[in-house]
Design a protein around this motif. Structure first.
Motif, PDB file in Angstrom:
ATOM      1  N   SER A 172       0.962  -1.121  -0.023  1.00 52.21           N
ATOM      2  CA  SER A 172      -0.265  -0.227  -0.510  1.00 52.21           C
ATOM      3  C   SER A 172       0.967   1.340  -0.289  1.00 52.21           C
ATOM      4  N   MET A 173       1.983   1.323   0.363  1.00 50.91           N
ATOM      5  CA  MET A 173       3.177   2.349   0.968  1.00 50.91           C
ATOM      6  C   MET A 173       2.994   3.391   1.215  1.00 50.91           C
ATOM      7  N   LEU A 174       2.582   3.288   2.221  1.00 48.76           N
ATOM      8  CA  LEU A 174       1.922   4.572   3.167  1.00 48.76           C
ATOM      9  C   LEU A 174       2.964   5.259   3.357  1.00 48.76           C
ATOM     10  N   PRO A 175       2.497   6.858   2.781  1.00 43.02           N
ATOM     11  CA  PRO A 175       4.082   8.434   2.955  1.00 43.02           C
ATOM     12  C   PRO A 175       4.780   8.346   3.888  1.00 43.02           C
ATOM     13  N   LEU A 176       6.358   8.408   3.936  1.00 42.50           N
ATOM     14  CA  LEU A 176       6.788   8.420   5.175  1.00 42.50           C
ATOM     15  C   LEU A 176       7.651   9.506   4.133  1.00 42.50           C
ATOM     16  N   THR A 211      10.694  -7.906   3.457  1.00 41.34           N
ATOM     17  CA  THR A 211      11.545  -7.511   2.904  1.00 41.34           C
ATOM     18  C   THR A 211      13.065  -7.845   2.840  1.00 41.34           C
ATOM     19  N   SER A 212      13.763  -8.747   3.294  1.00 38.95           N
ATOM     20  CA  SER A 212      14.899  -8.988   3.666  1.00 38.95           C
ATOM     21  C   SER A 212      15.265 -10.035   3.231  1.00 38.95           C
ATOM     22  N   GLN A 213      14.123 -10.901   3.028  1.00 42.16           N
ATOM     23  CA  GLN A 213      13.571 -12.565   2.933  1.00 42.16           C
ATOM     24  C   GLN A 213      13.515 -12.332   1.795  1.00 42.16           C
ATOM     25  N   ILE A 214      13.534 -11.233   0.745  1.00 43.59           N
ATOM     26  CA  ILE A 214      13.169 -11.409  -0.522  1.00 43.59           C
ATOM     27  C   ILE A 214      14.072 -10.471  -1.305  1.00 43.59           C
ATOM     28  N   ASN A 215      15.036  -9.938  -0.446  1.00 41.99           N
ATOM     29  CA  ASN A 215      16.754  -9.701  -0.747  1.00 41.99           C
ATOM     30  C   ASN A 215      17.862 -10.870  -0.636  1.00 41.99           C
ATOM     31  N   GLU A 220      17.550 -11.249  -9.325  1.00 44.74           N
ATOM     32  CA  GLU A 220      18.490 -12.877 -10.177  1.00 44.74           C
ATOM     33  C   GLU A 220      17.514 -13.660 -10.019  1.00 44.74           C
ATOM     34  N   SER A 221      16.995 -13.940  -9.105  1.00 43.26           N
ATOM     35  CA  SER A 221      15.733 -15.263  -9.199  1.00 43.26           C
ATOM     36  C   SER A 221      14.603 -14.347  -9.582  1.00 43.26           C
ATOM     37  N   ILE A 222      14.316 -13.247 -10.078  1.00 47.97           N
ATOM     38  CA  ILE A 222      12.784 -12.998 -10.298  1.00 47.97           C
ATOM     39  C   ILE A 222      13.009 -11.876 -11.911  1.00 47.97           C
ATOM     40  N   SER A 223      12.768 -12.605 -12.737  1.00 50.55           N
ATOM     41  CA  SER A 223      12.617 -12.129 -13.801  1.00 50.55           C
ATOM     42  C   SER A 223      11.678 -11.229 -14.507  1.00 50.55           C
ATOM     43  N   ASP A 224      10.782 -11.101 -14.002  1.00 49.97           N
ATOM     44  CA  ASP A 224       9.523  -9.880 -14.522  1.00 49.97           C
ATOM     45  C   ASP A 224      10.294  -8.536 -13.366  1.00 49.97           C
ATOM     46  N   ARG A 225      10.126  -7.841 -14.786  1.00 47.78           N
ATOM     47  CA  ARG A 225      10.533  -6.470 -14.358  1.00 47.78           C
ATOM     48  C   ARG A 225       9.676  -5.540 -13.093  1.00 47.78           C
ATOM     49  N   ASN A 226       8.530  -6.028 -12.930  1.00 44.07           N
ATOM     50  CA  ASN A 226       7.248  -4.940 -12.897  1.00 44.07           C
ATOM     51  C   ASN A 226       7.613  -5.849 -11.376  1.00 44.07           C
ATOM     52  N   GLN A 227       8.084  -6.835 -10.899  1.00 39.34           N
ATOM     53  CA  GLN A 227       8.048  -7.761  -9.627  1.00 39.34           C
ATOM     54  C   GLN A 227       9.426  -6.826  -9.183  1.00 39.34           C
ATOM     55  N   ARG A 228      10.606  -7.133  -9.702  1.00 35.60           N
ATOM     56  CA  ARG A 228      11.674  -6.159  -9.134  1.00 35.60           C
ATOM     57  C   ARG A 228      11.156  -4.832  -8.670  1.00 35.60           C
ATOM     58  N   TRP A 234       9.633  -1.973  -2.107  1.00 38.08           N
ATOM     59  CA  TRP A 234       9.379  -2.331  -0.857  1.00 38.08           C
ATOM     60  C   TRP A 234      10.684  -1.333  -0.129  1.00 38.08           C
ATOM     61  N   ASN A 235      11.877  -2.294  -0.247  1.00 36.43           N
ATOM     62  CA  ASN A 235      12.741  -1.899   0.071  1.00 36.43           C
ATOM     63  C   ASN A 235      13.140  -0.449   0.446  1.00 36.43           C
ATOM     64  N   LEU A 236      12.485   0.938  -0.463  1.00 38.91           N
ATOM     65  CA  LEU A 236      12.677   2.176  -0.314  1.00 38.91           C
ATOM     66  C   LEU A 236      11.657   2.031   1.397  1.00 38.91           C
ATOM     67  N   HIS A 237      10.592   1.839   0.693  1.00 36.91           N
ATOM     68  CA  HIS A 237       9.729   1.783   2.225  1.00 36.91           C
ATOM     69  C   HIS A 237      10.195   1.681   3.629  1.00 36.91           C
ATOM     70  N   VAL A 238      10.535   0.809   3.711  1.00 36.09           N
ATOM     71  CA  VAL A 238      11.515  -0.138   4.943  1.00 36.09           C
ATOM     72  C   VAL A 238      13.219   0.706   5.387  1.00 36.09           C
ATOM     73  N   SER A 239      13.830   1.701   3.947  1.00 39.02           N
ATOM     74  CA  SER A 239      14.578   2.246   4.538  1.00 39.02           C
ATOM     75  C   SER A 239      14.348   3.453   5.136  1.00 39.02           C
ATOM     76  N   LYS A 240      12.844   3.835   5.046  1.00 43.57           N
ATOM     77  CA  LYS A 240      12.072   5.157   5.339  1.00 43.57           C
ATOM     78  C   LYS A 240      11.659   5.436   6.990  1.00 43.57           C
ATOM     79  N   GLN A 241      11.474   3.726   7.442  1.00 37.78           N
ATOM     80  CA  GLN A 241      11.115   3.473   8.731  1.00 37.78           C
ATOM     81  C   GLN A 241      12.779   3.449   9.047  1.00 37.78           C
ATOM     82  N   SER A 242      13.529   2.528   9.084  1.00 43.40           N
ATOM     83  CA  SER A 242      14.642   2.352   9.147  1.00 43.40           C
ATOM     84  C   SER A 242      15.448   4.014   9.801  1.00 43.40           C
TER      85      SER A 242
END
Length: 569
Positions: A172-176, A211-215, A220-228, A234-242
Motif C-alpha cells: 500500500s506504500m503509506l507515505p513516510l 523485505t530482507s527475505q526478498i533481498n 537474479e531470481s526474478i525475471s519480471d521487471r514489474n516484480q523487481r 519495498w526496500n525504499l519503504h523499509v529504509s524510510k522506516q529505518s
C-alpha cells in the motif's frame, strides 16, 4: 562398573576440555567422547583398572569436521517435515521469533502436522528460550541452509517474504518521510564499528523481515521487471522506516538492495522517481554512518542521469557538496556549490574583490531596509522542501568559505539574506547562519556596531537549539561585541553540548575550540586552557584533521606561554 565411576579430581581437566570443544551441548559431548574412544585417545588401562587418557592428546583433537559429519548424518535421518521446519528456520538465520513461524501457519510453507519445534528440541537441533527459537550450534544452521539447492533456497526466501508481507502495508506504500529528513539532527561523521553494512543492523519491523527475505532471494531470481520494481519499492519503504528510527545502517542496507532490484538501467520512466529516492537514501545513509567517500557514487548517479531534472537533483547536489565539505575539500565545495547556486539564479559575483564585497553589502542593506523587523521575525508559511534543500546547499558552501577564509563568504551571506527576504522564509532557522554572518561583516567591514547588534538580535529571535552552526557564527563571530566574554564561553560550550546530543560532531568540535579561544582572551588561567586542549585533542584529531592542525599550533603556543618547551605536541 567401578571403572566408570571415577573421582571428580581425576576427570576435572578432561571435562573442561570436552566442554570447551562442545560448548556443553549433549549431542556433541557424546559424539566427541565416542570419537576419543574410537581413536584410543581415551582407553582402558589394565594397570589402573580404569579408563585413562592423555589430556594433551585430547586437547589436540580437531572436532569441527567430526561434529559437522555428525550433523549431516543426523539430518539425513530426520523426517521430511522436521527437516523442512529446520530449512524454514534457517532462512531467518541462527535464531528467530517463534511468532514468525505462527505467521506462516496456513500457508504452503507449513509442513504436514505443523512446525514441530518440540521434536527438534528433543533431538538437540534447536533450543527454545521464551519466544525465541535458536539452533543448538551454528554449524547446524549452516549445514541445513547450505544443504538446500540454490534455486530452492531462493524460492523459499521469496515465499517467506511474500507470505509475511501480506500481513504488512508494504504494497500500500503509506507515505513516510524521505530518508534525508532524519539527517537534520543526525550529522554522524565517524560511523566506526565493525558491522557489516551488507546486512541490516537490526530488523525493526515485520516489513523489514519480509523485505530482507526478498533481498536474500535476490533480483537474479526474478525475471519480471514489474516484480523487481515492486520489491525495490519495498526496500525504499523499509529504509524510510529505518531512517525514522535513526537506524541508518539498516536504511543503507535496504537502499542498496532496492537499487540492485532496479538493475542496470534504473532510470526508465516507470522507475525513475523510485530510483531517485533510493539513491538519495543511500547517499544520506552513507554519510550518516561515516562512509562519506561513498556519497559521491550515489549522488552523481542522480546528477548525471538525463531523466532527472535539476530541481529533482537538489538533494543529491546537497549531499555531494556536504560530503566534500566534510572531507575538507573546501575549494571543490565552494566551486561546485557556487555553480549550483548560480543555476538557481543566485547573483554571486565571480570576482569577490573588496570593492565588489562592499558594494554587495550596501545593496543587501538597501533591500533589507524595505522589510521591517516585525515582519521579518513573524512566522510565515512553512518553508518548501526545495527552499530547504537550497538553504542546506548554502549552509555547506558558507562553512567551506568560513573554514578556508574565502572572500566569497560575505557574497554568499548577502545572496542568502536577499533570497530569504524575497521568499518570505527569513524567519526560518535555515536563514539564521547567513544573517549572523551578514551581521558580522556589518561590524568587520563597515564598523557599524549598531547594525551588527540589530542583525544579531534577529538571529536570537529566530534561532532554536538545533541549528548549531548558526549559534557558532552568532556567538563566535558577532555577539562577543555585545555580551561579556565569559557569557560567550558559556554559549559556545552550550553549543558544543547541543551539537554532541544531535550528532553534529564537526560543529561540536569547532564550538569547543572557539570556547577555548574566548577563555584565553577572557583571561582564564593558561593552565586551565591548556588542560582543555590536552583533554580533547585526541577527539578533535579523530574527527577533523584540518581543525586538529590549528589545535596543535595553539597548544604549542600555550606550551611556550606556560614555559613547556620539551613536550611533543
Amino acid at each position: 562398573m567401578n571403572e566408570m565411576k571415577l573421582l571428580r579430581r581425576l576427570i576435572h581437566r578432561l571435562a573442561d576440555i570436552v566442554h570447551k570443544n562442545t560448548s556443553g551441548h549433549a549431542i556433541f559431548v557424546v559424539e566427541l567422547l565416542n570419537l576419543l574412544l574410537r581413536e584410543s585417545t581415551i582407553f582402558y588401562s589394565p594397570q589402573r583398572l580404569r579408563f585413562d587418557w592423555d589430556c594433551d592428546r585430547v586437547s589436540a583433537v580437531k572436532t569441527g569436521d567430526n561434529v559437522a559429519g555428525l550433523i549431516i548424518s543426523n539430518l539425513t535421518s530426520l523426517q521430511p517435515s522436521l527437516f523442512w521446519t529446520l530449512c524454514v528456520i534457517s532462512c531467518f538465520g541462527f535464531k528467530s521469533e517463534t511468532s514468525l513461524l505462527r505467521l506462516l501457519h496456513g500457508s504452503s510453507l507449513q509442513p504436514e502436522g505443523g512446525f514441530n519445534l518440540v521434536s527438534l528440541v528433543e533431538k538437540g537441533f534447536v533450543e527454545l528460550s521464551g519466544s525465541v527459537v535458536s539452533f543448538s550450534h551454528d554449524l547446524i544452521q549452516q549445514h541445513v541452509y547450505e544443504k538446500m539447492p540454490i534455486d530452492q533456497r531462493q524460492k523459499l526466501h521469496m515465499n517467506i517474504g511474500t507470505v509475511l508481507a501480506a500481513r504488512t502495508t508494504l504494497d500500500s506504500m503509506l507515505p513516510l518521510q524521505p530518508v534525508e529528513a532524519r539527517l537534520e539532527q543526525h550529522y554522524i561523521c565517524d560511523g566506526g564499528g565493525e558491522q557489516d553494512e551488507n546486512s541490516p543492523l537490526s530488523i525493526i519491523s515485520l516489513s523489514g523481515i519480509a523485505t530482507s527475505q526478498i533481498n536474500k532471494a535476490g533480483p537474479e531470481s526474478i525475471s519480471d521487471r514489474n516484480q523487481r520494481i515492486r520489491f525495490a519499492g519495498w526496500n525504499l519503504h523499509v529504509s524510510k522506516q529505518s531512517a525514522e528510527k535513526s537506524s541508518f545502517r539498516a536504511a543503507l542496507y535496504y537502499c542498496k538492495n532496492g537499487i540492485r532490484f532496479l538493475g542496470l538501467d534504473p532510470w526508465l520512466d516507470e522507475a525513475c522517481q523510485l530510483s531517485v529516492q533510493l539513491h538519495e537514501g543511500a547517499a544520506v545513509a552513507s554519510f550518516a554512518v561515516g562512509n562519506v567517500e561513498d556519497v559521491a557514487k550515489y549522488a552523481n548517479a542522480i546528477i548525471d542521469s538525463e531523466k532527472v531534472d535539476f530541481e529533482q537533483s537538489l538533494v543529491a547536489h546537497y549531499m555531494l557538496i556536504r560530503s566534500l565539505e566534510t572531507l575538507g575539500n573546501y575549494a571543490d565545495t565552494i566551486t561546485r556549490g557556487l555553480a549550483v547556486l548560480r543555476q538557481l539564479n543566485f547573483d554571486i559575483h565571480a570576482a569577490p574583490s573588496p570593492a565588489v564585497v562592499a558594494q554587495t553589502m550596501i545593496q543587501t542593506s538597501s533591500i533589507a531596509s524595505q522589510y521591517c523587523d516585525v515582519i521579518i521575525t513573524r512566522p510565515n508559511q512553512a518553508i518548501h522542501s526545495t527552499q530547504r534543500n537550497i538553504m542546506k546547499i548554502i549552509d555547506s558552501v558558507a562553512v567551506a568559505c568560513f573554514l578556508s577564509v574565502s572572500p566569497y563568504l560575505p557574497l554568499v551571506a548577502c545572496a542568502t539574506v536577499i533570497y530569504s527576504l524575497q521568499r518570505g522564509i527569513f524567519h526560518s532557522e535555515e536563514s539564521a547562519s547567513a544573517i549572523a554572518i551578514f551581521g558580522y561583516f556589518k561590524v568587520f567591514l563597515e564598523g557599524n556596531l549598531d547594525e551588527g547588534k540589530r542583525w544579531g538580535d534577529l538571529v536570537v529571535a529566530i534561532l532554536g537549539n538545533s541549528n548549531a552552526r548558526a549559534r557558532i557564527y552568532l556567538y563566535g563571530l558577532l555577539y562577543f561585541w555585545y555580551i561579556p566574554i565569559k557569557d560567550s564561553c558559556h554559549r559556545l560550550h552550550e553549543t558544543y553540548t547541543i551539537s554532541m546530543q544531535c550528532g553534529d560532531v564537526d560543529s561540536a568540535m569547532y564550538a569547543l575550540c572557539l570556547d577555548w579561544r574566548f577563555q584565553f582572551y577572557g583571561g582564564e588561567k593558561l593552565s586551565i586552557v591548556l588542560s582543555n586542549y590536552v583533554e580533547y585533542m585526541k577527539s578533535i584529531m579523530r574527527y577533523s584533521k584540518e581543525l586538529a592542525k590549528q589545535v596543535v599550533l595553539r597548544k604549542i603556543n600555550l606550551n611556550l606561554l606556560v614555559g613547556i618547551t620539551d613536550e611533543d605536541p
